[in-house]
Design an enzyme around this catalytic site. Structure first.
Site, PDB file in Angstrom:
ATOM      1  N   LYS A  11       0.673  -1.355  -0.123  1.00  0.00           N
ATOM      2  CA  LYS A  11      -0.004  -0.136  -0.096  1.00  0.00           C
ATOM      3  C   LYS A  11       1.366   0.789  -0.009  1.00  0.00           C
ATOM      4  CE  LYS A  11      -2.951   0.664   3.502  1.00  0.00           C
ATOM      5  NZ  LYS A  11      -1.904   1.782   4.175  1.00  0.00           N
ATOM      6  N   ASP A 311       1.937  -1.013  11.570  1.00  0.00           N
ATOM      7  CA  ASP A 311       0.349  -1.609  11.565  1.00  0.00           C
ATOM      8  C   ASP A 311      -0.008  -3.186  11.865  1.00  0.00           C
ATOM      9  OD1 ASP A 311      -0.479   1.059  10.350  1.00  0.00           O
ATOM     10  OD2 ASP A 311       0.806   0.643   8.668  1.00  0.00           O
TER      11      ASP A 311
END
Ligand code: S3P
Length: 428
Positions: A11, A311
């Site tokens: 991402k 994350d």
């Protein structure tokens, strides 16, 4: 969990490839772009700012950019959906252009703090014309016609903040410097060099870096190959560790050392994760990872490791719940300002499934008992990583785990359910 698979593209690299392609004259190609909602919002924003972006039938994205400082005035607000990365990086890119743009997002993004990025961008000459109280979205930014290069000492370990300053610095004359006390993911730096910018990184302090960008470069169009996202690989990887008898290979996972905190922690916990083939692809290290079900033990995760696994704490907390003993994760302050308050959302997800977990200041402490009862419903709070973590917990728990909303998985991991099913997971 059996078989061999490749998770979608990274991402962080996908957002950056679109933005740098949009700031470069000529044709940039991107192979393996993550076609998740977050990145598609960035693609739309770059179109609205004047770049041409097309996806070929071959899956290759071709970008014809406008050049540094060449953004066009957008006709409508730029919508970043759920994505803090897309929004903050685009704020930086817009700050170095003589355009005024309104930034909007969904309910989750509209709660997230933007002041951290606006401070340095205002010093560089951009102006906030309008914002919701607390500098939240919707927010209108007037970019600087003549941006000023700055030296910025980042008060938070954030790659988004660093990247916003560097992207604005592209349009400024002379050197823009970012000093970070803790090194954060360096994909922007690597990719800027790949596009021909002059950038130097030097060590600074015990864990930090000083990054110096020479402004107003002639960026050269580049070919970008996006490796598989380690933050997405984390879900099938932890599922394979927890589900007895699993043996799985995850192909071409990016192993940039500023992203591998989860692998280091899981290995300390006793996980069998073997890099069976390592190589370099388009300026990033990658490896095929073989993962086998493993008995895990609790560990202490130092605060310095947080930027390299920022994350991954929700899925690590799931792994810790199935380990034997206590896992203490230190220094998780930044989790409070992610897509949800991830510290609270993770703790609630675990508690609702019979796990003992405490939050002490910025630390999370999980008591691992070797097994998890499950049977609960997790509230995902518009947060893809909470949704996927809860489902992985359910795969290994005594009773299944439900989630209240699966829609946000598509922001970062389109095809998650199908991919997990193809490896043997029972998701209904
Ligand atoms: C990202 C940086 C991290 C991370 C996010 C992606 C990036 O945010 O949480 O998912 O691509 O730069 P912060 O830099 O704000 O910690």
């Amino acid at each position: 969990m059996q078989g061999r698979t490749r998770v979608p593209g990274d991402k962080s690299i996908s957002h950056r490839a679109l933005i740098l392609g949009a700031l470069t004259v000529g044709e940039t190609t991107v192979a393996g772009l993550l076609e998740g909602e977050d990145v598609l919002h960035t693609a739309e924003a770059m179109r609205a700012l004047g770049a041409k972006l097309e996806r070929g039938a071959d899956g290759l994205w071709r970008i014809h950019g406008v050049g540094v400082g060449g953004f066009a005035q957008p006709a409508a607000p730029l919508d970043f959906g759920n994505s803090g990365t897309g929004c903050r990086l685009a704020l930086g890119a817009v700050a170095g252009n003589a355009v005024t743009a309104t930034f909007v997002g969904d309910a989750s993004l509209s709660k997230r703090p933007m002041r951290r990025v606006l401070d340095p961008l205002e010093r560089m000459g951009a102006r906030v014309i309008e914002a919701v109280e607390g500098d939240r979205l919707p927010l209108t930014l007037q970019g600087a016609a003549d941006p000023i290069p700055i030296t910025y000492e980042s008060p938070v370990p954030s790659a988004q903040l660093k990247s916003a300053v560097l992207l604005a610095g592209l349009a400024a004359p002379g050197e823009t410097t970012v000093i970070e006390a803790e090194a954060t993911r360096d994909h922007t730096e690597r990719m800027l060099k790949h596009f021909g910018a002059k950038l130097v990184t030097k060590p600074c302090g015990e864990h930090g870096r000083r990054i110096i960008l020479q402004g107003q470069p002639e960026l050269e169009p580049a070919n970008v190959v996006v490796p598989a996202d380690p933050s997405s690989a984390a879900f099938p990887l932890v599922a394979a560790l927890l589900v007895p008898g699993s043996d799985l290979i995850l192909d071409a996972v990016m192993t940039n050392p500023l992203r591998t905190g989860l692998l280091a922690t899981l290995r300390e916990m006793g996980a069998s994760i073997e890099a069976v083939a390592t190589r370099d692809d388009g300026g990033e290290e990658i490896a095929d990872l073989r993962v086998r079900a493993s008995a895990l033990k609790g560990v202490e995760v130092p605060a310095e490791r947080a930027p390299s696994m920022i994350d991954e704490y929700p899925i690590l907390a799931v792994a810790a719940s199935f380990a034997q003993g206590e896992t203490r994760m230190r220094g998780l302050k930044e989790l409070r300002v992610k897509e949800s308050d991830r510290l609270e959302a993770t703790a609630a997800m675990l508690r609702g499934n019979g796990v003992t977990v405490e939050i002490e200041g910025d630390d999370m402490i999980v008591q691992g008992k070797g097994a998890v009862a499950g049977g609960g419903e997790a509230k995902t709070h518009m947060d893809h990583r909470i949704a996927m973590s809860a489902l992985v917990m359910g795969l290994a728990a005594d009773d299944p785990v439900r989630i209240d909303d699966s829609a946000f998985i598509a922001t970062s991991f389109p095809g998650f359910v199908e991919l997990m099913r193809s490896l043997g997971a029972d998701l209904a």
